[in-house]
Enzyme design. Structure first.
Site, mmCIF file in Angstrom:
data_model
loop_
_atom_site.group_PDB
_atom_site.id
_atom_site.type_symbol
_atom_site.label_atom_id
_atom_site.label_comp_id
_atom_site.label_asym_id
_atom_site.label_seq_id
_atom_site.Cartn_x
_atom_site.Cartn_y
_atom_site.Cartn_z
ATOM 1 N N TYR A 1 0.469 -1.387 0.181
ATOM 2 C CA TYR A 1 0.056 0.009 0.039
ATOM 3 C C TYR A 1 0.586 1.326 -0.018
ATOM 4 C CZ TYR A 1 -4.118 2.659 1.256
ATOM 5 O OH TYR A 1 -4.690 4.131 1.436
ATOM 6 N N LYS B 1 -1.598 -1.124 -3.702
ATOM 7 C CA LYS B 1 -2.602 -0.715 -3.663
ATOM 8 C C LYS B 1 -1.879 0.956 -3.910
ATOM 9 C CE LYS B 1 -6.161 1.450 -0.796
ATOM 10 N NZ LYS B 1 -6.444 1.283 0.588
#
Length: 298
Positions: A136, A164
Protein backbone atom coordinates in the site's frame (compact mmCIF):
# COMPACT_ATOMS: atom_id res chain seq x y z
CA UNK A 1 -3.73 -9.63 -15.79
CA UNK A 2 -5.68 -11.48 -13.07
CA UNK A 3 -7.08 -9.51 -10.13
CA UNK A 4 -5.90 -11.56 -7.15
CA UNK A 5 -7.66 -9.41 -4.55
CA UNK A 6 -10.86 -8.95 -6.52
CA UNK A 7 -11.60 -6.26 -9.09
CA UNK A 8 -14.07 -4.07 -7.17
CA UNK A 9 -12.82 -4.37 -3.60
CA UNK A 10 -14.63 -2.27 -1.02
CA UNK A 11 -12.42 -0.79 1.69
CA UNK A 12 -14.90 -1.95 4.30
CA UNK A 13 -15.87 0.30 7.19
CA UNK A 14 -15.84 -1.34 10.61
CA UNK A 15 -19.36 -1.16 12.05
CA UNK A 16 -19.66 -0.29 15.73
CA UNK A 17 -22.57 -0.40 18.14
CA UNK A 18 -23.85 2.98 19.42
CA UNK A 19 -21.59 2.60 22.47
CA UNK A 20 -18.54 2.27 20.20
CA UNK A 21 -18.01 -1.46 20.63
CA UNK A 22 -17.38 -3.74 17.65
CA UNK A 23 -20.46 -4.95 15.76
CA UNK A 24 -19.43 -8.22 14.04
CA UNK A 25 -23.00 -9.05 12.98
CA UNK A 26 -23.31 -5.62 11.39
CA UNK A 27 -20.06 -6.23 9.52
CA UNK A 28 -21.44 -9.51 8.21
CA UNK A 29 -24.66 -7.87 7.03
CA UNK A 30 -22.74 -5.07 5.31
CA UNK A 31 -20.35 -7.54 3.68
CA UNK A 32 -23.25 -9.56 2.27
CA UNK A 33 -24.90 -6.37 1.01
CA UNK A 34 -21.76 -5.27 -0.82
CA UNK A 35 -20.98 -8.64 -2.36
CA UNK A 36 -24.58 -8.99 -3.50
CA UNK A 37 -24.13 -5.66 -5.30
CA UNK A 38 -21.01 -6.49 -7.22
CA UNK A 39 -18.01 -6.30 -4.91
CA UNK A 40 -15.83 -9.34 -5.52
CA UNK A 41 -13.31 -8.23 -2.92
CA UNK A 42 -13.40 -6.74 0.58
CA UNK A 43 -10.53 -5.22 2.54
CA UNK A 44 -11.03 -5.30 6.30
CA UNK A 45 -9.09 -3.26 8.83
CA UNK A 46 -7.71 -0.77 6.35
CA UNK A 47 -7.67 3.00 6.72
CA UNK A 48 -11.41 3.23 6.06
CA UNK A 49 -11.89 0.38 8.53
CA UNK A 50 -10.36 2.43 11.36
CA UNK A 51 -7.43 0.06 11.79
CA UNK A 52 -5.58 2.68 13.80
CA UNK A 53 -8.22 2.61 16.56
CA UNK A 54 -9.15 -1.08 16.68
CA UNK A 55 -7.25 -3.61 18.77
CA UNK A 56 -5.67 -6.82 17.54
CA UNK A 57 -8.44 -8.99 19.00
CA UNK A 58 -11.08 -6.79 17.37
CA UNK A 59 -9.32 -7.10 14.02
CA UNK A 60 -9.32 -10.89 14.27
CA UNK A 61 -12.99 -11.00 15.30
CA UNK A 62 -13.93 -8.72 12.41
CA UNK A 63 -11.95 -10.75 9.88
CA UNK A 64 -13.44 -14.05 11.01
CA UNK A 65 -16.94 -12.61 10.88
CA UNK A 66 -16.53 -11.31 7.31
CA UNK A 67 -14.94 -14.55 6.14
CA UNK A 68 -17.82 -16.54 7.61
CA UNK A 69 -20.32 -14.32 5.81
CA UNK A 70 -18.80 -13.99 2.33
CA UNK A 71 -15.48 -15.82 2.26
CA UNK A 72 -16.78 -18.26 -0.34
CA UNK A 73 -17.94 -15.47 -2.67
CA UNK A 74 -15.31 -12.74 -2.46
CA UNK A 75 -11.60 -12.24 -1.86
CA UNK A 76 -11.23 -11.10 1.75
CA UNK A 77 -8.01 -9.20 2.38
CA UNK A 78 -6.79 -8.35 5.87
CA UNK A 79 -5.18 -5.01 6.54
CA UNK A 80 -2.18 -5.82 8.72
CA UNK A 81 0.16 -2.87 8.17
CA UNK A 82 1.88 -1.03 10.99
CA UNK A 83 5.11 0.87 11.57
CA UNK A 84 6.54 -2.07 13.54
CA UNK A 85 7.74 -5.03 11.49
CA UNK A 86 7.33 -7.50 14.36
CA UNK A 87 3.77 -6.38 15.02
CA UNK A 88 2.97 -6.51 11.31
CA UNK A 89 4.15 -10.12 11.20
CA UNK A 90 2.03 -11.00 14.24
CA UNK A 91 -1.05 -9.50 12.59
CA UNK A 92 -0.27 -11.27 9.33
CA UNK A 93 0.09 -14.68 10.96
CA UNK A 94 -3.15 -14.19 12.88
CA UNK A 95 -4.92 -13.25 9.65
CA UNK A 96 -3.51 -16.30 7.90
CA UNK A 97 -4.72 -18.59 10.67
CA UNK A 98 -8.15 -16.99 10.48
CA UNK A 99 -8.39 -17.83 6.77
CA UNK A 100 -7.71 -14.50 5.07
CA UNK A 101 -7.17 -14.72 1.33
CA UNK A 102 -4.54 -11.99 1.20
CA UNK A 103 -2.79 -9.23 3.12
CA UNK A 104 -2.68 -5.46 2.68
CA UNK A 105 0.37 -3.79 4.21
CA UNK A 106 0.96 -0.06 4.24
CA UNK A 107 4.43 1.43 3.99
CA UNK A 108 5.71 1.93 7.57
CA UNK A 109 4.68 5.36 8.78
CA UNK A 110 5.96 8.02 11.19
CA UNK A 111 9.48 6.62 11.54
CA UNK A 112 10.33 7.48 7.90
CA UNK A 113 12.53 4.44 7.14
CA UNK A 114 14.99 4.40 4.26
CA UNK A 115 14.03 2.55 1.10
CA UNK A 116 16.24 -0.34 2.20
CA UNK A 117 14.33 -0.43 5.49
CA UNK A 118 11.04 -0.43 3.57
CA UNK A 119 12.27 -3.27 1.37
CA UNK A 120 13.37 -5.35 4.34
CA UNK A 121 10.08 -4.68 6.15
CA UNK A 122 7.98 -5.97 3.26
CA UNK A 123 10.44 -8.77 2.57
CA UNK A 124 10.14 -10.00 6.15
CA UNK A 125 6.36 -9.93 5.83
CA UNK A 126 6.35 -11.90 2.58
CA UNK A 127 8.85 -14.40 3.97
CA UNK A 128 6.87 -14.85 7.17
CA UNK A 129 3.47 -15.90 5.78
CA UNK A 130 2.10 -17.94 2.91
CA UNK A 131 -0.44 -15.37 1.71
CA UNK A 132 -0.20 -12.98 -1.24
CA UNK A 133 0.70 -9.44 -0.21
CA UNK A 134 -0.58 -6.14 -1.56
CA UNK A 135 1.79 -3.23 -0.91
CA UNK A 136 0.00 0.00 0.00
CA UNK A 137 1.70 3.14 -1.31
CA UNK A 138 0.15 6.25 0.23
CA UNK A 139 2.95 8.72 0.96
CA UNK A 140 0.56 11.54 1.82
CA UNK A 141 -0.35 9.65 4.99
CA UNK A 142 2.81 7.68 5.74
CA UNK A 143 5.47 10.22 4.87
CA UNK A 144 7.39 7.60 2.88
CA UNK A 145 6.83 6.76 -0.78
CA UNK A 146 7.59 3.45 -2.43
CA UNK A 147 10.46 4.19 -4.80
CA UNK A 148 10.50 2.60 -8.25
CA UNK A 149 13.58 0.48 -7.55
CA UNK A 150 12.07 -0.72 -4.27
CA UNK A 151 8.90 -1.87 -6.01
CA UNK A 152 10.86 -3.64 -8.74
CA UNK A 153 13.02 -5.49 -6.20
CA UNK A 154 10.00 -6.48 -4.10
CA UNK A 155 8.18 -7.67 -7.23
CA UNK A 156 10.74 -10.47 -7.48
CA UNK A 157 9.30 -12.06 -4.33
CA UNK A 158 6.76 -14.76 -5.26
CA UNK A 159 4.26 -13.69 -2.58
CA UNK A 160 4.30 -9.97 -3.32
CA UNK A 161 1.47 -9.79 -5.81
CA UNK A 162 0.01 -6.30 -5.99
CA UNK A 163 0.19 -2.60 -5.18
CA UNK A 164 -2.60 -0.41 -3.85
CA UNK A 165 -1.66 2.89 -5.45
CA UNK A 166 -2.58 6.14 -3.72
CA UNK A 167 0.59 7.99 -4.68
CA UNK A 168 -1.16 10.36 -7.14
CA UNK A 169 1.60 10.07 -9.74
CA UNK A 170 0.06 8.65 -12.90
CA UNK A 171 3.27 8.81 -14.91
CA UNK A 172 5.21 6.80 -12.34
CA UNK A 173 2.30 4.37 -11.98
CA UNK A 174 2.15 3.81 -15.73
CA UNK A 175 5.83 2.91 -15.83
CA UNK A 176 5.51 0.47 -12.93
CA UNK A 177 2.34 -1.14 -14.28
CA UNK A 178 4.22 -1.77 -17.51
CA UNK A 179 7.42 -3.10 -15.95
CA UNK A 180 6.81 -4.61 -12.50
CA UNK A 181 4.50 -7.51 -13.34
CA UNK A 182 2.43 -6.66 -10.25
CA UNK A 183 -1.33 -6.26 -10.19
CA UNK A 184 -2.04 -2.59 -9.63
CA UNK A 185 -5.11 -1.34 -7.77
CA UNK A 186 -6.34 2.21 -7.54
CA UNK A 187 -6.34 3.31 -3.92
CA UNK A 188 -7.85 6.71 -4.69
CA UNK A 189 -11.41 6.72 -6.00
CA UNK A 190 -10.90 9.81 -8.12
CA UNK A 191 -8.21 7.90 -10.06
CA UNK A 192 -10.04 4.58 -10.52
CA UNK A 193 -10.73 5.08 -14.22
CA UNK A 194 -7.38 6.70 -15.16
CA UNK A 195 -5.41 3.92 -13.47
CA UNK A 196 -7.65 1.24 -14.96
CA UNK A 197 -7.04 2.72 -18.40
CA UNK A 198 -3.29 2.51 -17.75
CA UNK A 199 -3.52 -1.20 -16.94
CA UNK A 200 -4.57 -1.45 -13.30
CA UNK A 201 -6.70 -4.51 -12.54
CA UNK A 202 -9.20 -2.91 -10.18
CA UNK A 203 -9.82 -0.60 -7.26
CA UNK A 204 -9.80 -0.74 -3.49
CA UNK A 205 -12.63 1.71 -3.02
CA UNK A 206 -13.98 3.66 -0.08
CA UNK A 207 -16.86 4.94 -2.23
CA UNK A 208 -17.93 1.34 -2.90
CA UNK A 209 -19.23 1.17 0.67
CA UNK A 210 -22.07 3.44 -0.39
CA UNK A 211 -22.30 3.00 -4.17
CA UNK A 212 -20.80 -0.37 -5.15
CA UNK A 213 -22.77 -0.72 -8.39
CA UNK A 214 -21.71 2.73 -9.59
CA UNK A 215 -18.03 2.07 -8.89
CA UNK A 216 -18.21 -1.28 -10.68
CA UNK A 217 -20.13 0.11 -13.64
CA UNK A 218 -17.28 2.45 -14.57
CA UNK A 219 -14.76 -0.38 -14.70
CA UNK A 220 -17.23 -2.72 -16.44
CA UNK A 221 -17.82 -0.22 -19.24
CA UNK A 222 -14.10 0.30 -19.81
CA UNK A 223 -13.44 -3.43 -19.79
CA UNK A 224 -16.10 -3.89 -22.51
CA UNK A 225 -14.29 -1.33 -24.64
CA UNK A 226 -16.96 1.35 -24.11
CA UNK A 227 -14.59 4.14 -23.22
CA UNK A 228 -17.18 6.85 -23.87
CA UNK A 229 -19.64 5.09 -21.59
CA UNK A 230 -17.00 4.67 -18.90
CA UNK A 231 -16.17 8.37 -19.12
CA UNK A 232 -19.84 9.33 -18.79
CA UNK A 233 -20.42 7.00 -15.85
CA UNK A 234 -17.27 8.28 -14.17
CA UNK A 235 -18.42 11.87 -14.61
CA UNK A 236 -21.70 11.03 -12.86
CA UNK A 237 -19.81 9.40 -10.01
CA UNK A 238 -17.26 12.18 -9.47
CA UNK A 239 -19.48 14.51 -7.35
CA UNK A 240 -19.96 11.68 -4.86
CA UNK A 241 -16.26 10.82 -4.97
CA UNK A 242 -15.36 14.45 -4.38
CA UNK A 243 -17.80 14.77 -1.48
CA UNK A 244 -16.62 11.57 0.16
CA UNK A 245 -12.91 12.28 -0.23
CA UNK A 246 -12.61 16.04 0.33
CA UNK A 247 -15.29 17.11 2.81
CA UNK A 248 -14.07 14.81 5.61
CA UNK A 249 -12.04 11.60 6.00
CA UNK A 250 -13.46 8.70 4.01
CA UNK A 251 -14.36 6.74 7.12
CA UNK A 252 -16.55 9.61 8.32
CA UNK A 253 -18.26 10.13 4.98
CA UNK A 254 -18.80 6.44 4.25
CA UNK A 255 -20.34 5.81 7.66
CA UNK A 256 -22.59 8.86 7.31
CA UNK A 257 -23.97 7.59 4.01
CA UNK A 258 -24.37 4.04 5.30
CA UNK A 259 -26.37 5.34 8.27
CA UNK A 260 -28.53 7.35 5.86
CA UNK A 261 -29.12 4.20 3.81
CA UNK A 262 -30.06 2.20 6.90
CA UNK A 263 -27.01 -0.06 6.65
CA UNK A 264 -24.69 -1.10 9.50
CA UNK A 265 -22.08 1.50 10.33
CA UNK A 266 -22.42 3.08 13.73
CA UNK A 267 -20.22 5.89 15.00
CA UNK A 268 -16.57 6.56 14.28
CA UNK A 269 -13.99 6.41 17.04
CA UNK A 270 -12.07 9.41 18.30
CA UNK A 271 -10.13 11.30 17.18
CA UNK A 272 -12.48 11.16 14.17
CA UNK A 273 -15.84 12.88 14.58
CA UNK A 274 -19.14 11.81 13.07
CA UNK A 275 -20.64 13.83 10.23
CA UNK A 276 -23.03 16.61 11.21
CA UNK A 277 -26.31 17.29 9.44
CA UNK A 278 -24.84 19.74 6.92
CA UNK A 279 -22.12 17.29 5.87
CA UNK A 280 -24.57 14.40 5.68
CA UNK A 281 -26.91 16.46 3.48
CA UNK A 282 -24.03 17.28 1.11
CA UNK A 283 -23.07 13.62 0.93
CA UNK A 284 -26.64 12.55 0.22
CA UNK A 285 -26.86 15.05 -2.63
CA UNK A 286 -23.73 13.55 -4.16
CA UNK A 287 -25.04 10.04 -3.65
CA UNK A 288 -28.38 10.80 -5.32
CA UNK A 289 -26.62 12.40 -8.31
CA UNK A 290 -24.33 9.38 -8.72
CA UNK A 291 -26.99 6.71 -8.38
CA UNK A 292 -30.04 8.25 -10.09
CA UNK A 293 -31.22 6.60 -13.29
CA UNK A 294 -30.28 8.66 -16.37
CA UNK A 295 -33.17 10.60 -17.85
CA UNK A 296 -34.83 8.96 -20.85
CA UNK A 297 -34.08 10.53 -24.21
CA UNK A 298 -36.82 12.18 -26.13
Amino acid sequence: MPAPFGRVAAALVTPFHPDGSLDPEGAQALAVHLVDRGCDGLVVSGTTGEASTTGDAEKETLLRAVLEAVGDRAAVTAGIGSNDTRHTLELARTAERAGAHGLLAVTPYYSRPTQEGVRRHFGALADGTGLPVMLYDIPGRTGTALARDTVLRLAEHPRIAAVKDAAYDLAASARLIASSGLAYYSGADELNLPLYALGAVGAVSTVANAAPEAVGAVLDAHRRGDTAGATALNARLLPLVEAMTTLAPGTVTAKALLRHLGLPAGPVRLPLLDADRALTDALVRGYLAATAEPAAAG
